[in-house]
Design an enzyme around this catalytic site. Sequence first.
Site, PDB file in Angstrom:
ATOM      1  N   TYR A  55       0.944  -1.101   0.086  1.00 52.85           N
ATOM      2  CA  TYR A  55       0.026  -0.190  -0.151  1.00 52.85           C
ATOM      3  C   TYR A  55       0.891   1.289   0.038  1.00 52.85           C
ATOM      4  CZ  TYR A  55      -4.212   2.644   0.853  1.00 52.85           C
ATOM      5  OH  TYR A  55      -5.227   3.675   0.644  1.00 52.85           O
ATOM      6  N   ARG A 174     -13.804  -5.472 -18.019  1.00 56.46           N
ATOM      7  CA  ARG A 174     -13.375  -6.672 -18.624  1.00 56.46           C
ATOM      8  C   ARG A 174     -14.116  -7.793 -19.015  1.00 56.46           C
ATOM      9  NH1 ARG A 174      -9.316  -9.054 -14.154  1.00 56.46           N
ATOM     10  NH2 ARG A 174     -11.186  -9.242 -12.939  1.00 56.46           N
ATOM     11  N   GLY A 239      -6.563   4.077  -8.972  1.00 58.84           N
ATOM     12  CA  GLY A 239      -6.127   2.565  -8.791  1.00 58.84           C
ATOM     13  C   GLY A 239      -5.061   2.150  -9.504  1.00 58.84           C
ATOM     14  N   PHE A 263      -5.233  10.715  -7.541  1.00 59.85           N
ATOM     15  CA  PHE A 263      -6.157  10.933  -6.448  1.00 59.85           C
ATOM     16  C   PHE A 263      -5.994   9.958  -5.366  1.00 59.85           C
ATOM     17  CE2 PHE A 263      -9.881  10.451  -4.019  1.00 59.85           C
ATOM     18  CZ  PHE A 263      -9.996  12.081  -3.341  1.00 59.85           C
TER      19      PHE A 263
HETATM   20  N1  LIG Z   1      -7.171   6.213  -4.652  1.00 56.91           N
HETATM   21  C1  LIG Z   1      -7.983   6.294  -3.643  1.00 56.91           C
HETATM   22  O1  LIG Z   1      -8.355   7.065  -2.671  1.00 56.91           O
HETATM   23  C2  LIG Z   1      -9.061   4.939  -3.784  1.00 56.91           C
HETATM   24  C3  LIG Z   1     -10.169   4.994  -3.090  1.00 56.91           C
HETATM   25  C4  LIG Z   1     -11.090   3.875  -3.217  1.00 56.91           C
HETATM   26  C5  LIG Z   1     -10.344   2.847  -4.029  1.00 56.91           C
HETATM   27  N2  LIG Z   1      -9.414   2.919  -4.953  1.00 56.91           N
HETATM   28  C6  LIG Z   1      -8.878   1.952  -5.657  1.00 56.91           C
HETATM   29  O2  LIG Z   1      -9.957   1.843  -6.592  1.00 56.91           O
HETATM   30  C7  LIG Z   1     -10.030   0.605  -7.359  1.00 56.91           C
HETATM   31  C8  LIG Z   1     -11.341  -0.082  -7.174  1.00 56.91           C
HETATM   32  O3  LIG Z   1     -11.648  -0.274  -5.946  1.00 56.91           O
HETATM   33  P1  LIG Z   1     -13.160  -0.802  -5.372  1.00 56.91           P
HETATM   34  O4  LIG Z   1     -13.106  -1.206  -3.818  1.00 56.91           O
HETATM   35  O5  LIG Z   1     -13.936   0.058  -6.123  1.00 56.91           O
HETATM   36  O6  LIG Z   1     -12.891  -2.204  -6.286  1.00 56.91           O
HETATM   37  P2  LIG Z   1     -13.886  -3.416  -6.146  1.00 56.91           P
HETATM   38  O7  LIG Z   1     -15.211  -3.139  -6.124  1.00 56.91           O
HETATM   39  O8  LIG Z   1     -13.222  -4.616  -5.390  1.00 56.91           O
HETATM   40  O9  LIG Z   1     -13.629  -3.856  -7.812  1.00 56.91           O
HETATM   41  C9  LIG Z   1     -12.412  -4.449  -8.353  1.00 56.91           C
HETATM   42  C10 LIG Z   1     -12.488  -3.845  -9.680  1.00 56.91           C
HETATM   43  O10 LIG Z   1     -11.145  -4.087 -10.348  1.00 56.91           O
HETATM   44  C11 LIG Z   1     -11.219  -4.889 -11.402  1.00 56.91           C
HETATM   45  N3  LIG Z   1     -10.113  -5.821 -11.755  1.00 56.91           N
HETATM   46  C12 LIG Z   1      -9.585  -6.724 -10.701  1.00 56.91           C
HETATM   47  N4  LIG Z   1      -8.329  -6.969 -11.202  1.00 56.91           N
HETATM   48  C13 LIG Z   1      -8.102  -6.300 -12.295  1.00 56.91           C
HETATM   49  C14 LIG Z   1      -7.226  -6.388 -13.409  1.00 56.91           C
HETATM   50  N5  LIG Z   1      -6.079  -7.336 -13.277  1.00 56.91           N
HETATM   51  N6  LIG Z   1      -7.027  -5.710 -14.486  1.00 56.91           N
HETATM   52  C15 LIG Z   1      -8.297  -4.902 -14.811  1.00 56.91           C
HETATM   53  N7  LIG Z   1      -9.202  -4.926 -13.875  1.00 56.91           N
HETATM   54  C16 LIG Z   1      -9.067  -5.803 -12.742  1.00 56.91           C
HETATM   55  C17 LIG Z   1     -12.577  -5.729 -11.500  1.00 56.91           C
HETATM   56  O11 LIG Z   1     -13.108  -6.216 -12.362  1.00 56.91           O
HETATM   57  P3  LIG Z   1     -13.845  -7.297 -12.620  1.00 56.91           P
HETATM   58  O12 LIG Z   1     -15.608  -6.995 -12.242  1.00 56.91           O
HETATM   59  O13 LIG Z   1     -14.072  -7.762 -14.012  1.00 56.91           O
HETATM   60  O14 LIG Z   1     -13.653  -8.502 -11.736  1.00 56.91           O
HETATM   61  C18 LIG Z   1     -13.285  -4.676 -10.617  1.00 56.91           C
HETATM   62  O15 LIG Z   1     -13.894  -3.616 -11.512  1.00 56.91           O
HETATM   63  C19 LIG Z   1      -8.610  -0.168  -6.405  1.00 56.91           C
HETATM   64  O16 LIG Z   1      -7.423  -0.170  -7.150  1.00 56.91           O
HETATM   65  C20 LIG Z   1      -8.780   0.571  -5.289  1.00 56.91           C
HETATM   66  O17 LIG Z   1      -7.525   0.456  -4.618  1.00 56.91           O
HETATM   67  C21 LIG Z   1      -8.536   3.873  -4.659  1.00 56.91           C
END
Ligand SMILES: NC(=O)c1ccc[n+]([C@@H]2O[C@H](COP(=O)([O-])OP(=O)(O)OC[C@H]3O[C@@H](n4cnc5c(N)ncnc54)[C@H](OP(=O)(O)O)[C@@H]3O)[C@@H](O)[C@H]2O)c1
Length: 326
Positions: A55, A174, A239, A263
């Site tokens: 992280y 995907r 992400g 972000f």
């Molecule tokens: N920067 C920030 O402040 C912040 C805040 C919140 C979240 N995030 C980030 O945002 C992202 C999404 O979080 P979430 O909680 O919304 O996720 P989530 O609901 O757990 O969903 C995961 C997503 O990632 C896709 N995925 C998984 N492995 C992948 C790969 N190898 N290549 C492409 N896509 C892939 C999945 O696609 P499928 O549906 O096809 O499996 C799904 O759309 C994460 O990276 C998280 O760390 C960042």
Amino acid sequence: MQTIRAVRYHSTGDPARVVQVYEVAVGEPAAGEVRVRMLWAPINPADLNMLEGKYGESRPLPDVPGNEGCGRVVSVGGGVDESWIGRLVLVDRMAWREEGNWPVESLIAVPAGIDARRACVLRVNPPTAWCLLHAFADLKPGDWIAQNAATSAVGRAVIEIARAKGWKTLNLVRRRDAADELRALGADAVVVDRPEAADEAVAILGGTKPRLGLNAVGGVPATRLAGLLAERGTLATYGAMSKEALKIPNGFLIFRDLDFRGFWLTRWLRTASPSERDAVFDGVFHLASRGCFAPRVAAEFPLSEVASAVARSGEGRGKVLLQLTM
Ligand SMILES: NC(=O)c1ccc[n+]([C@@H]2O[C@H](COP(=O)([O-])OP(=O)(O)OC[C@H]3O[C@@H](n4cnc5c(N)ncnc54)[C@H](OP(=O)(O)O)[C@@H]3O)[C@@H](O)[C@H]2O)c1
């Protein structure tokens, strides 16, 4: 002192192997703190990254995981108004435990009408979507936004917020079978993220180019997404699900002057004023009370089965929820 059960990890590595349930003692809340009996918490990619030691920042070990969760205030420390007792609240860290003490100013109070299971996913992903949509472009009704990982909780929140605001979303996914569920949320277009996606998206947009792209994948899909943007548009990366680095063709900078931004909600919350923070959560709760941001639940596990829950969460297709107490 009271003995409660909490998940802890003493080292980083394979998430399902490093988590374990321990009995720990919790004292009375200190001045400025409240005692929260935790109810529900989701397992997010950031939790897995934290357990893997990958992280953006590390915490001293042993640590209790869980970047968000919802519980009910059961007692208050000195100087805290007793009206907090009985309220549902969102905590921001160390959520995977039966009970704990948190500084009252770190809590977000959940408005009446949203239950704990619905509320437990509202602290991280919908506010991230809200900030992404408001911080990087002055969007007008009818404007297009393009995003990848549109099936994620953030991506789904982007779709629901955009629909409420009158913005259109082009969603790269995907899985072809995700299209119907995203359209039901309000997605205007859904395209499978593969080499042909750029031509398909251009045909759908019909000469319009989005000024904002939201990237949670990285690698080639991020380049493809940036390729759709208008001159001087912004690609906001929040992400890196593919764990691949961004690849930015020189021409994107020289000829199109694209802006590449990042972000991180954690940083935003540390620097936002109370009124900025309230504005975001007011917007999120307003839409949640109208039915938005319902978790797409893949499975539910009790706290005692946290290792299985963590292993299941790595398989995707919705959120895994931990039920921390009944
Ligand atoms: N920067 C920030 O402040 C912040 C805040 C919140 C979240 N995030 C980030 O945002 C992202 C999404 O979080 P979430 O909680 O919304 O996720 P989530 O609901 O757990 O969903 C995961 C997503 O990632 C896709 N995925 C998984 N492995 C992948 C790969 N190898 N290549 C492409 N896509 C892939 C999945 O696609 P499928 O549906 O096809 O499996 C799904 O759309 C994460 O990276 C998280 O760390 C960042």
